[in-house]
Design an enzyme around this catalytic site. Sequence first.
Site, PDB file in Angstrom:
ATOM      1  CG  HIS A  18      37.945  37.209 -17.767  1.00  0.00           C
ATOM      2  ND1 HIS A  18      37.540  36.308 -16.819  1.00  0.00           N
ATOM      3  CD2 HIS A  18      38.207  36.475 -18.868  1.00  0.00           C
ATOM      4  CE1 HIS A  18      37.536  35.086 -17.316  1.00  0.00           C
ATOM      5  NE2 HIS A  18      37.961  35.149 -18.569  1.00  0.00           N
ATOM      6  CE  LYS A  42      33.212  25.640 -20.451  1.00  0.00           C
ATOM      7  NZ  LYS A  42      33.899  26.793 -21.015  1.00  0.00           N
ATOM      8  NE  ARG A  91      44.227  32.638 -21.016  1.00  0.00           N
ATOM      9  CZ  ARG A  91      43.166  31.932 -20.682  1.00  0.00           C
ATOM     10  NH1 ARG A  91      42.865  31.725 -19.445  1.00  0.00           N
ATOM     11  NH2 ARG A  91      42.415  31.408 -21.623  1.00  0.00           N
ATOM     12  CB  SER A 129      37.433  30.836 -15.432  1.00  0.00           C
ATOM     13  OG  SER A 129      37.301  32.178 -15.798  1.00  0.00           O
TER      14      SER A 129
END
Length: 163
Positions: A18, A42, A91, A129
């Site tokens: 990030h 979440k 990514r 993460s």
Amino acid sequence: MMKTAIYPGSFDPVTYGHLDIIKRSAKFVDRLIVAAFINPNKKHMFTIEERMDMLKETTKTIPNVEVDAFDGLLYEYAKKRKGYFLIRGLRAFSDFDYEFQRAMMIKEIDSRLETLFLMTDMKYSYISSTGVRELAHFAGQIDRMVPPYVAKKINLKIHSVKK
Ligand code: ADP
């Protein structure tokens, strides 16, 4: 006119991946708002305050970066903050499908909003993460994935949970 971009994400927690996207995108706008998403559906490792604190601490040397939080719809938040550029990092191919759909949908809703994609730096392409959280949970090495400040917070969190 001042160019404002918004980089939205969960940042649970912020990683070197990030931070690389933040550093690179801050160079081509006047102001970059890094916006942590408050998602009540979440289960996060860190609260929104903790996620923002880690973002602030690790971006404090970049003058045009602002850390904020948002809930609800991203495009409404973007309009409110007059940030017509949305930054996303890519990514792998697996990110593409989701990001493509998302960018199309946002464009359809408000054609002023442009999503800009930055390719990950090769050396960070494996970092997520989720991976960091899993690794830390089993006491794995995370030093090459997150800054020392974040690693410390992760360790504190894991120990307080396990106690
Ligand atoms: P994660 O997928 O790691 O939980 P977020 O939801 O916080 O991350 O993601 C915010 C944005 O950051 C997304 O656009 C995501 O593709 C991007 N991103 C996450 N990790 C990396 C990385 N290692 N390199 C480049 N971009 C990344």
